[in-house]
Design a protein around this motif. Structure first.
Motif, PDB file in Angstrom:
ATOM      1  N   LYS A  11       3.964   1.196  -0.640  1.00 24.59           N
ATOM      2  CA  LYS A  11       3.626   0.315   0.479  1.00 24.59           C
ATOM      3  C   LYS A  11       4.896  -0.208   1.115  1.00 24.59           C
ATOM      4  O   LYS A  11       5.745  -0.821   0.447  1.00 24.59           O
ATOM      5  N   TYR A  13       6.280  -2.528   4.430  1.00 26.25           N
ATOM      6  CA  TYR A  13       5.994  -3.446   5.539  1.00 26.25           C
ATOM      7  C   TYR A  13       7.161  -3.370   6.521  1.00 26.25           C
ATOM      8  O   TYR A  13       8.321  -3.476   6.124  1.00 26.25           O
ATOM      9  N   THR A  48       0.367  -7.330  -3.865  1.00 25.86           N
ATOM     10  CA  THR A  48       0.242  -6.163  -2.996  1.00 25.86           C
ATOM     11  C   THR A  48      -0.506  -5.052  -3.716  1.00 25.86           C
ATOM     12  O   THR A  48      -1.400  -4.411  -3.144  1.00 25.86           O
ATOM     13  N   HIS A  51      -4.171  -5.907  -3.794  1.00 24.86           N
ATOM     14  CA  HIS A  51      -4.792  -5.764  -2.480  1.00 24.86           C
ATOM     15  C   HIS A  51      -5.021  -4.295  -2.122  1.00 24.86           C
ATOM     16  O   HIS A  51      -6.031  -3.959  -1.480  1.00 24.86           O
ATOM     17  N   LEU A  52      -4.125  -3.425  -2.535  1.00 24.62           N
ATOM     18  CA  LEU A  52      -4.295  -1.996  -2.270  1.00 24.62           C
ATOM     19  C   LEU A  52      -5.410  -1.413  -3.136  1.00 24.62           C
ATOM     20  O   LEU A  52      -6.213  -0.601  -2.673  1.00 24.62           O
ATOM     21  N   GLU A  57      -5.839  -3.909   1.803  1.00 25.97           N
ATOM     22  CA  GLU A  57      -4.785  -3.289   2.602  1.00 25.97           C
ATOM     23  C   GLU A  57      -4.770  -1.799   2.325  1.00 25.97           C
ATOM     24  O   GLU A  57      -5.288  -1.340   1.298  1.00 25.97           O
ATOM     25  N   ARG A  58      -4.170  -1.044   3.228  1.00 26.50           N
ATOM     26  CA  ARG A  58      -4.052   0.402   3.039  1.00 26.50           C
ATOM     27  C   ARG A  58      -2.619   0.761   2.646  1.00 26.50           C
ATOM     28  O   ARG A  58      -1.662   0.171   3.162  1.00 26.50           O
ATOM     29  N   HIS A  72      -9.284   5.039  -0.027  1.00 25.07           N
ATOM     30  CA  HIS A  72      -8.550   4.953   1.234  1.00 25.07           C
ATOM     31  C   HIS A  72      -8.769   6.164   2.144  1.00 25.07           C
ATOM     32  O   HIS A  72      -8.192   6.231   3.229  1.00 25.07           O
ATOM     33  N   ARG A  76     -12.972   2.466   7.856  1.00 23.31           N
ATOM     34  CA  ARG A  76     -12.901   1.014   7.668  1.00 23.31           C
ATOM     35  C   ARG A  76     -14.281   0.453   7.307  1.00 23.31           C
ATOM     36  O   ARG A  76     -14.406  -0.358   6.397  1.00 23.31           O
TER      37      ARG A  76
END
Length: 223
Positions: A11, A13, A48, A51-52, A57-58, A72, A76
């Motif tokens: 991940k 950002y 993180t 959340h994944l 989150e993706r 994933h 959505r």
């Protein structure tokens, strides 16, 4: 039986010229009914990762398989439905809706999904959470521990295969923390749910079946 498999999760950002690698090539798995603690310093990537796994989150790269489903790869809308039915999320600060009663907060995932309420299971859940006498109360009338128990009830009402808890005892005193851990152990044993807990608390981590450590976005070790 393997419930969770995380493959080479990455991940990143990006904000303008700033680029932060929050997770780097993380691989792990968890079995049905296993209680796993995820530890590591602040900013290491623990939340993180959660959340994944939870589909909040993706990932930039990699895959998360829950019950054999690569979550994933879903749209959505499809992921939102899967998350409501197969993943229970518990946060440090409860996130209860103040205008809804304890029972209404717990039942919210089923209402959003248009599913029938199993009253027997609801009553069993309220009893295990020691909330049967507080079902009609608003969150503002409850203690921190009672609010967290209501949040756990909301996470469990759909009987998910996987429960993810991000610092679930972080706002509680020692007694409240032990009560919450006791509940997770009961649910793991009674309903065979896989539970993954992110925590800074060494005592909480020691009570897990297994502990994994994240450091600088990488899986640092397991013991």
């Amino acid at each position: 039986m393997e419930i969770l498999r995380v493959e080479h999760l990455h991940k990143v950002y990006e904000n303008g010229s700033s680029r932060v690698e929050a997770l780097r090539d993380v691989c792990l798995s968890a079995e049905k009914g296993e209680l796993v603690a995820v530890t590591g310093p602040s900013g290491s990537g623990k939340s993180t990762l959660l959340h994944l796994i939870g589909g909040v989150e993706r990932p930039t790269a990699g895959a998360v398989h829950i019950g054999g489903v690569d979550i994933h790869r879903k749209t959505r809308a499809g992921l939102a439905v899967f998350r409501r039915r197969q993943i229970g999320l518990v946060y440090q600060f409860y996130n209860l809706i103040p205008s809804l009663s304890v029972e209404e907060n717990i039942l919210l995932p089923l209402r959003l999904d248009g599913r029938r309420v199993n009253r027997d299971y609801l009553e069993e859940l309220l009893c295990l959470l020691k909330l049967q006498d507080l079902a009609g109360q608003l969150p503002g009338m409850l203690s921190g521990g009672e609010q967290q128990r209501a949040a756990i009830g909301r996470a469990l009402i759909a009987a998910p295969a996987l429960v993810l808890a991000d610092e679930p005892t972080g706002s509680l005193d020692r007694r409240g923390s032990q009560e919450i851990m006791g509940l997770f152990k009961i649910f793991r044993q009674k309903y065979k749910q896989t539970i993954i807990i992110v925590t800074h608390d060494e005592d909480i981590a020691r009570q897990a079946d297994r502990r994994v450590e994240i450091c600088d976005g990488r899986l640092a070790g397991a013991r």
